[in-house]
Motif scaffolding. Structure first.
Motif, PDB file in Angstrom:
ATOM      1  N   VAL A  24      -4.523  17.668   7.831  1.00 26.82           N
ATOM      2  CA  VAL A  24      -4.946  16.361   8.321  1.00 26.82           C
ATOM      3  C   VAL A  24      -4.514  16.218   9.779  1.00 26.82           C
ATOM      4  N   GLU A  25      -5.350  15.600  10.584  1.00 27.57           N
ATOM      5  CA  GLU A  25      -5.022  15.384  11.994  1.00 27.57           C
ATOM      6  C   GLU A  25      -4.198  14.109  12.168  1.00 27.57           C
ATOM      7  N   GLY A  26      -3.460  14.062  13.258  1.00 31.21           N
ATOM      8  CA  GLY A  26      -2.705  12.861  13.622  1.00 31.21           C
ATOM      9  C   GLY A  26      -1.529  12.547  12.722  1.00 31.21           C
ATOM     10  N   LEU A  27      -0.878  13.577  12.186  1.00 23.78           N
ATOM     11  CA  LEU A  27       0.235  13.347  11.264  1.00 23.78           C
ATOM     12  C   LEU A  27       1.388  12.543  11.874  1.00 23.78           C
ATOM     13  N   PRO A  28       1.732  12.747  13.153  1.00 23.91           N
ATOM     14  CA  PRO A  28       2.859  11.969  13.721  1.00 23.91           C
ATOM     15  C   PRO A  28       2.645  10.461  13.728  1.00 23.91           C
ATOM     16  N   GLU A  29       1.409  10.028  13.561  1.00 18.52           N
ATOM     17  CA  GLU A  29       1.131   8.587  13.558  1.00 18.52           C
ATOM     18  C   GLU A  29       1.027   8.006  12.152  1.00 18.52           C
ATOM     19  N   LYS A  30       1.247   8.836  11.142  1.00 17.00           N
ATOM     20  CA  LYS A  30       1.038   8.391   9.758  1.00 17.00           C
ATOM     21  C   LYS A  30       2.361   8.020   9.089  1.00 17.00           C
ATOM     22  N   TYR A  31       2.313   6.946   8.304  1.00 17.03           N
ATOM     23  CA  TYR A  31       3.487   6.448   7.595  1.00 17.03           C
ATOM     24  C   TYR A  31       3.447   6.911   6.139  1.00 17.03           C
ATOM     25  N   VAL A  32       4.610   7.339   5.646  1.00 21.13           N
ATOM     26  CA  VAL A  32       4.736   7.773   4.254  1.00 21.13           C
ATOM     27  C   VAL A  32       5.944   7.085   3.630  1.00 21.13           C
ATOM     28  N   GLY A 108       0.745   7.578   2.936  1.00 23.53           N
ATOM     29  CA  GLY A 108       1.204   8.218   1.712  1.00 23.53           C
ATOM     30  C   GLY A 108       2.199   7.377   0.945  1.00 23.53           C
ATOM     31  N   LEU A 109       2.014   7.305  -0.375  1.00 23.76           N
ATOM     32  CA  LEU A 109       2.993   6.700  -1.278  1.00 23.76           C
ATOM     33  C   LEU A 109       3.417   7.775  -2.258  1.00 23.76           C
ATOM     34  N   THR A 145       2.992   1.106  -7.304  1.00 21.97           N
ATOM     35  CA  THR A 145       1.660   1.542  -6.879  1.00 21.97           C
ATOM     36  C   THR A 145       0.726   0.367  -6.655  1.00 21.97           C
ATOM     37  N   LEU A 146       0.691  -0.561  -7.605  1.00 22.32           N
ATOM     38  CA  LEU A 146      -0.196  -1.714  -7.474  1.00 22.32           C
ATOM     39  C   LEU A 146       0.181  -2.572  -6.276  1.00 22.32           C
ATOM     40  N   SER A 147       1.465  -2.641  -5.989  1.00 20.58           N
ATOM     41  CA  SER A 147       1.921  -3.458  -4.868  1.00 20.58           C
ATOM     42  C   SER A 147       1.537  -2.855  -3.513  1.00 20.58           C
ATOM     43  N   PHE A 148       1.592  -1.526  -3.411  1.00 23.63           N
ATOM     44  CA  PHE A 148       1.326  -0.868  -2.129  1.00 23.63           C
ATOM     45  C   PHE A 148      -0.108  -0.360  -1.991  1.00 23.63           C
ATOM     46  N   LEU A 149      -0.892  -0.461  -3.051  1.00 22.15           N
ATOM     47  CA  LEU A 149      -2.245   0.106  -3.034  1.00 22.15           C
ATOM     48  C   LEU A 149      -3.128  -0.469  -1.923  1.00 22.15           C
ATOM     49  N   ARG A 154      -6.166   0.806   3.003  1.00 22.84           N
ATOM     50  CA  ARG A 154      -6.446   0.536   4.412  1.00 22.84           C
ATOM     51  C   ARG A 154      -6.408   1.825   5.225  1.00 22.84           C
ATOM     52  N   ALA A 155      -5.496   2.729   4.857  1.00 24.42           N
ATOM     53  CA  ALA A 155      -5.361   3.995   5.581  1.00 24.42           C
ATOM     54  C   ALA A 155      -6.220   5.102   4.982  1.00 24.42           C
ATOM     55  N   ARG A 156      -6.913   4.820   3.867  1.00 28.40           N
ATOM     56  CA  ARG A 156      -7.648   5.854   3.123  1.00 28.40           C
ATOM     57  C   ARG A 156      -6.716   7.048   2.877  1.00 28.40           C
ATOM     58  N   GLY A 157      -5.535   6.708   2.323  1.00 25.05           N
ATOM     59  CA  GLY A 157      -4.457   7.682   2.219  1.00 25.05           C
ATOM     60  C   GLY A 157      -4.308   8.336   0.864  1.00 25.05           C
ATOM     61  N   ARG A 158      -3.059   8.578   0.487  1.00 31.69           N
ATOM     62  CA  ARG A 158      -2.749   9.366  -0.706  1.00 31.69           C
ATOM     63  C   ARG A 158      -1.710   8.652  -1.564  1.00 31.69           C
ATOM     64  N   VAL A 159      -1.860   8.775  -2.883  1.00 29.89           N
ATOM     65  CA  VAL A 159      -0.829   8.366  -3.838  1.00 29.89           C
ATOM     66  C   VAL A 159      -0.378   9.632  -4.552  1.00 29.89           C
ATOM     67  N   ILE A 160       0.915   9.939  -4.448  1.00 28.32           N
ATOM     68  CA  ILE A 160       1.475  11.141  -5.062  1.00 28.32           C
ATOM     69  C   ILE A 160       2.429  10.709  -6.168  1.00 28.32           C
ATOM     70  N   ASN A 161       2.072  10.986  -7.413  1.00 27.63           N
ATOM     71  CA  ASN A 161       2.901  10.597  -8.555  1.00 27.63           C
ATOM     72  C   ASN A 161       3.621  11.817  -9.124  1.00 27.63           C
ATOM     73  N   VAL A 162       4.933  11.706  -9.257  1.00 27.17           N
ATOM     74  CA  VAL A 162       5.724  12.804  -9.808  1.00 27.17           C
ATOM     75  C   VAL A 162       5.795  12.656 -11.317  1.00 27.17           C
ATOM     76  N   ALA A 163       5.104  13.520 -12.011  1.00 26.61           N
ATOM     77  CA  ALA A 163       5.154  13.571 -13.470  1.00 26.61           C
ATOM     78  C   ALA A 163       6.113  14.695 -13.853  1.00 26.61           C
TER      79      ALA A 163
END
Length: 317
Positions: A24-32, A108-109, A145-149, A154-163
């Motif tokens: 993905v481009e522009g990683l330094p500007e992305k919040y996780v 990213g969440l 997840t529901l709170s931050f979705l 808005r960022a068309r980002g990612r949800v990463i769930n640790v199972a």
């Protein structure tokens, strides 16, 4: 014919390799945002993403954990105190994250926070024992997840769930395995719902790793406490030898665990930074070569493999 099949298979893996190498481009500007950063996978991932230049928002359960993480990272990384079992704590963290990310949204969440204990045969446990684990590993994950979705959308980002690989095969009693099965189901439904919004939902399925939740002494103390409160009839049916066998096996637990946590965080990083992340990541050779294949085999065979080393109870049919 076999030559053509081999060629097609080779082309498939070559295409997959090429796609998965695109970042993905522009990683330094992305919040996780990462939950459970006091120790284990979350702590290591926060440090690795910070070193790569991303804007890490590390959610810790304790102030001590947050301070230690800040000392080990750059000024870019920021911390917030978050208890995923408390709605007011989640709301406060959400408001704080909104201020940090602004109009960019949350790329990213990573839902990493989790506990395993109490672990024991199901008959030894109460409803509250199950609820304690489910509140953190499943209900807390869902509420976070529901709170931050909206911010992730808005960022068309990612949800990463640790199972866990134990979201496919239940090895032991208690709330841990049901919670991970639940994470798998929630992730599947969320992934399909988020497709039109450009949000990708990924699941990490680690095998056995040496993290805080696999602390042998903690599990042994848990076994002993649960045993003491059992009715005498239940104790008699299992026998003292049953308890001792479990304690002995627990002491040897670290020998069977992978100590390289970067195997799991490497999957998390790829899910966050690759243009074409995988839907599921099986982390660890035990997950890939033993437990994942075992989950597809007949139930009677899986039962045999998983129970052959179980201690024998005092009272058998």
């Amino acid at each position: 014919m076999w030559l053509y099949l081999a060629a097609l298979l080779g082309l498939y893996f070559l295409r997959r390799w090429y796609r998965e190498r695109q970042s993905v481009e522009g990683l330094p500007e992305k919040y996780v945002l990462i939950t459970g950063c006091d120790s284990g996978f979350g702590n290591l991932l926060a440090k690795q993403l910070d070193a790569r230049g991303l804007r890490v928002l590390a959610a810790c359960l304790t102030q001590q954990g947050a301070e230690q993480l800040r000392k080990a990272t750059s000024e870019r990384l920021q911390t917030v105190i978050l208890d995923v079992t408390r709605t007011d704590s989640i709301a406060a963290a959400t408001a704080w994250v909104k201020e940090q990310v602004g109009h960019k949204g949350l790329w990213g969440l990573v839902n990493n926070a989790g506990i395993a204990v109490p672990v024991a045969p199901n008959e030894w446990l109460t409803k509250d024992d199950f609820v304690r684990v489910l509140d953190v590993n499943l209900i807390g994950l869902i509420e976070v997840t529901l709170s931050f979705l909206p911010l992730v959308k808005r960022a068309r980002g990612r949800v990463i769930n640790v199972a866990s690989i134990m979201g496919r095969l239940a090895f032991f009693g208690g709330g841990y395995c049901p919670s991970k099965y639940g994470v798998e189901a929630f992730s599947d439904s969320l992934r399909r719902e988020m497709l039109p919004f450009g949000v990708k939902v990924c699941v990490i399925e680690p095998g056995y790793f040496s993290t805080a939740v696999t602390n042998p002494q903690l599990i042994i103390e848990n076994f002993t406490r649960l045993w003491k409160r059992l009715p005498e009839e239940t104790k008699a049916s299992y026998g003292e030898s049953y308890l001792k066998a479990f304690i002995h096996a627990t002491r040897d637990l670290p020998k069977s665990c992978n100590s390289d946590l970067s195997v799991v965080t490497g999957c998390m990083k790829h899910a966050l930074t690759a243009r074409h992340p995988r839907t599921r990541y099986s982390a660890g050779w035990d997950a890939k070569l033993i437990f994942l294949p075992l989950s597809y085999l007949p139930t009677w065979f899986a039962d045999f493999v998983l129970t052959w080393s179980y201690p024998a109870p005092a009272q058998k049919v």
